[in-house]
Design a protein around this motif. Structure first.
Motif, short mmCIF file in Angstrom:
data_model
loop_
_atom_site.label_atom_id
_atom_site.label_comp_id
_atom_site.label_asym_id
_atom_site.label_seq_id
_atom_site.Cartn_x
_atom_site.Cartn_y
_atom_site.Cartn_z
N SER A 291 0.84 -1.20 0.00
CA SER A 291 0.00 0.00 0.00
C SER A 291 0.87 1.25 0.00
O SER A 291 1.95 1.28 0.60
N TYR A 292 0.38 2.27 -0.66
CA TYR A 292 0.97 3.60 -0.54
C TYR A 292 0.22 4.33 0.57
O TYR A 292 -1.00 4.43 0.54
N VAL A 293 0.96 4.78 1.57
CA VAL A 293 0.37 5.32 2.79
C VAL A 293 0.87 6.73 3.02
O VAL A 293 2.07 7.00 2.90
N LYS A 294 -0.07 7.63 3.33
CA LYS A 294 0.30 9.01 3.67
C LYS A 294 -0.06 9.23 5.13
O LYS A 294 -1.19 8.92 5.56
N VAL A 295 0.88 9.78 5.90
CA VAL A 295 0.68 9.93 7.33
C VAL A 295 1.18 11.27 7.83
O VAL A 295 2.05 11.91 7.22
N LEU B 62 5.84 3.58 0.59
CA LEU B 62 5.34 2.27 0.19
C LEU B 62 5.50 1.32 1.37
O LEU B 62 6.63 1.05 1.80
N LEU B 63 4.41 0.82 1.89
CA LEU B 63 4.44 0.05 3.14
C LEU B 63 5.02 -1.35 2.92
O LEU B 63 4.67 -2.04 1.97
N ILE C 202 -3.49 9.25 7.07
CA ILE C 202 -4.33 10.20 6.34
C ILE C 202 -5.04 9.53 5.18
O ILE C 202 -6.25 9.69 4.97
N SER C 203 -4.31 8.75 4.39
CA SER C 203 -4.92 8.10 3.23
C SER C 203 -4.10 6.88 2.83
O SER C 203 -2.90 6.77 3.13
N VAL C 204 -4.77 5.96 2.15
CA VAL C 204 -4.17 4.71 1.68
C VAL C 204 -4.53 4.56 0.21
O VAL C 204 -5.67 4.77 -0.18
N ALA C 205 -3.56 4.17 -0.61
CA ALA C 205 -3.81 4.06 -2.05
C ALA C 205 -3.07 2.86 -2.62
O ALA C 205 -2.12 2.34 -2.02
N ASP C 206 -3.52 2.42 -3.79
CA ASP C 206 -2.88 1.32 -4.50
C ASP C 206 -1.84 1.80 -5.49
O ASP C 206 -1.12 0.99 -6.08
#
Length: 208
Positions: free
Chosen positions: A41-45, A76-77, A135-139
């Motif tokens: 996952s692409y993670v924004k924090v 990238l997690l 904040i958000s999670v994306a593929d």
């Protein structure tokens, strides 16, 4: 996708076995499996990082934060772009969740610690406390960040070597020769015009 599904609980378990503590203390805990963070996952924090208070054993001095100023980070997690404690502790979390991580040194900066130029050093064998808001999670990757703004700690639109070194210290070290390439005229600062990376909107003429 099946590999992701099998691997993320293993990564979490490995972290817990090494002393990682995870507390989802606020925000959603019930969301679709497809919405949760997982390996890849692409993670924004947003985050605050604190050293352990030696007297109380609890979170102590702030050593890093994305909130001052407001500059969230994304990664990238599960692929080593952040410390191992984050890669394990932020698996299977819903967007909007707030997570406290207590990360032992084995999953952070190890026996050596880490030195920084513009913020407190992390001592050897340090256990770190993080308060993280997902904040958000994306593929897919998020749009390119304004790296110039992230580097420019004092907001003067002129990057100093110490600012660049500090930014890359948190990310495994600066690429060889990057300062010499970016400081095209050799005057000791990198202006918005010189900077070759992502840099957002052009500043006003008087700031360049």
């Amino acid at each position: 996708l099946q590999i992701t599904g099998y691997l993320y609980p293993i990564m979490v378990q490995m972290g817990l076995e090494k002393g990682l503590k995870v507390d989802v203390y606020d925000g959603p805990t019930d969301c679709l499996a497809s919405e949760r963070t997982r390996l890849g996952s692409y993670v924004k924090v947003h985050f605050d990082g604190r050293l352990t208070n030696r007297t109380t054993g609890k979170a102590g001095m702030l050593f890093d934060s994305s909130r001052m100023p407001d500059r969230p980070i994304d990664f990238l997690l599960g692929h080593g772009q952040v410390i191992a404690g984050w890669d394990s502790g932020l698996m299977n979390v819903c967007p909007g969740a707030k997570v406290r991580l207590v990360v032992p040194h084995q999953l952070a900066h190890g026996e050596a610690g880490r030195e920084y130029l513009l913020r407190p050093d992390i001592p050897p064998f340090a256990t770190l406390h993080y308060d993280i808001e997902v904040i958000s999670v994306a593929d897919a990757p998020f749009p390119s960040p304004d790296i110039f703004r992230q580097l420019d700690k004092d907001g003067d639109y002129k990057l100093k070597r110490s600012e660049m070194d500090d930014y890359f210290a948190y990310r495994g070290g600066a690429p060889d020769g990057i300062w010499e390439r970016e400081d095209a005229n050799g005057d000791g600062v990198v202006t918005w015009d010189e900077f070759s990376g992502p840099k957002g909107l052009e500043p006003k003429e008087e700031l360049r």
